[in-house]
Design a protein around this motif. Sequence first.
Motif, mmCIF file in Angstrom:
data_model
loop_
_atom_site.group_PDB
_atom_site.id
_atom_site.type_symbol
_atom_site.label_atom_id
_atom_site.label_comp_id
_atom_site.label_asym_id
_atom_site.label_seq_id
_atom_site.Cartn_x
_atom_site.Cartn_y
_atom_site.Cartn_z
ATOM 1 N N SER A 1 0.700 -1.189 -0.057
ATOM 2 C CA SER A 1 -0.302 0.065 0.000
ATOM 3 C C SER A 1 0.609 1.325 -0.042
ATOM 4 C CB SER A 1 -0.782 0.039 1.297
ATOM 5 O OG SER A 1 -0.087 -0.100 2.449
ATOM 6 N N VAL A 2 2.074 1.380 0.691
ATOM 7 C CA VAL A 2 2.929 2.403 0.705
ATOM 8 C C VAL A 2 3.500 2.363 -0.620
ATOM 9 C CG1 VAL A 2 5.111 3.177 1.639
ATOM 10 C CG2 VAL A 2 3.311 2.239 3.211
ATOM 11 N N ILE A 3 3.873 1.336 -1.400
ATOM 12 C CA ILE A 3 4.784 1.738 -2.483
ATOM 13 C C ILE A 3 3.432 1.917 -3.799
ATOM 14 C CG2 ILE A 3 5.757 0.044 -4.518
ATOM 15 C CD1 ILE A 3 6.815 -1.695 -2.390
ATOM 16 N N LEU A 4 2.402 1.631 -3.602
ATOM 17 C CA LEU A 4 1.274 1.904 -4.751
ATOM 18 C C LEU A 4 1.018 3.390 -4.561
ATOM 19 C CD1 LEU A 4 -0.787 -1.463 -5.026
ATOM 20 C CD2 LEU A 4 1.137 -0.362 -6.608
ATOM 21 N N SER A 5 0.795 3.633 -3.185
ATOM 22 C CA SER A 5 0.429 4.983 -2.917
ATOM 23 C C SER A 5 1.391 6.031 -3.297
ATOM 24 C CB SER A 5 -0.025 5.306 -1.460
ATOM 25 O OG SER A 5 1.100 5.155 -0.595
ATOM 26 N N ALA B 1 6.349 9.621 -9.470
ATOM 27 C CA ALA B 1 5.886 9.928 -10.824
ATOM 28 C C ALA B 1 5.742 11.445 -11.278
ATOM 29 C CB ALA B 1 5.047 8.962 -11.517
ATOM 30 N N PHE B 2 4.785 11.871 -10.631
ATOM 31 C CA PHE B 2 4.512 13.312 -10.761
ATOM 32 C C PHE B 2 5.565 14.293 -10.607
ATOM 33 C CE2 PHE B 2 2.437 17.306 -8.954
ATOM 34 C CZ PHE B 2 1.731 17.664 -10.167
ATOM 35 N N TYR B 3 6.276 13.758 -9.536
ATOM 36 C CA TYR B 3 7.529 14.883 -9.141
ATOM 37 C C TYR B 3 8.570 14.890 -10.207
ATOM 38 C CZ TYR B 3 11.819 16.500 -6.489
ATOM 39 O OH TYR B 3 12.868 16.930 -6.346
ATOM 40 N N LEU C 1 8.117 14.029 -13.420
ATOM 41 C CA LEU C 1 7.457 14.606 -14.520
ATOM 42 C C LEU C 1 7.480 16.333 -14.261
ATOM 43 C CD1 LEU C 1 4.400 12.680 -15.608
ATOM 44 C CD2 LEU C 1 6.572 12.841 -16.854
ATOM 45 N N MET C 2 7.213 16.881 -12.868
ATOM 46 C CA MET C 2 7.168 18.187 -13.016
ATOM 47 C C MET C 2 8.682 18.657 -12.851
ATOM 48 S SD MET C 2 4.335 19.154 -12.914
ATOM 49 C CE MET C 2 4.491 21.048 -11.966
ATOM 50 N N VAL C 3 9.659 18.000 -12.381
ATOM 51 C CA VAL C 3 11.141 18.604 -12.501
ATOM 52 C C VAL C 3 11.452 18.748 -13.824
ATOM 53 C CG1 VAL C 3 13.228 17.841 -11.563
ATOM 54 C CG2 VAL C 3 11.359 17.821 -9.925
ATOM 55 N N ASN C 4 11.247 17.634 -14.607
ATOM 56 C CA ASN C 4 11.838 17.400 -15.869
ATOM 57 C C ASN C 4 11.065 18.343 -16.719
ATOM 58 O OD1 ASN C 4 14.156 15.809 -14.980
ATOM 59 N ND2 ASN C 4 12.890 13.973 -15.518
#
Length: 44
Positions: free
Chosen positions: A27-31, A37-39, A41-44
Amino acid sequence: MNNRNKLFPEKQGFTREDILWALGIWSVILSLSPVIAFYVLMVN
């Protein structure tokens, strides 16, 4: 005189603690995976 089952419960398969550990870790990994992934994409 049936102490063997109490000392070695893992011989009977998965215990409830093993299942709770696996569910907690997954649950920790999936959350956290969409957050990472969002981080990325936002940094790059």
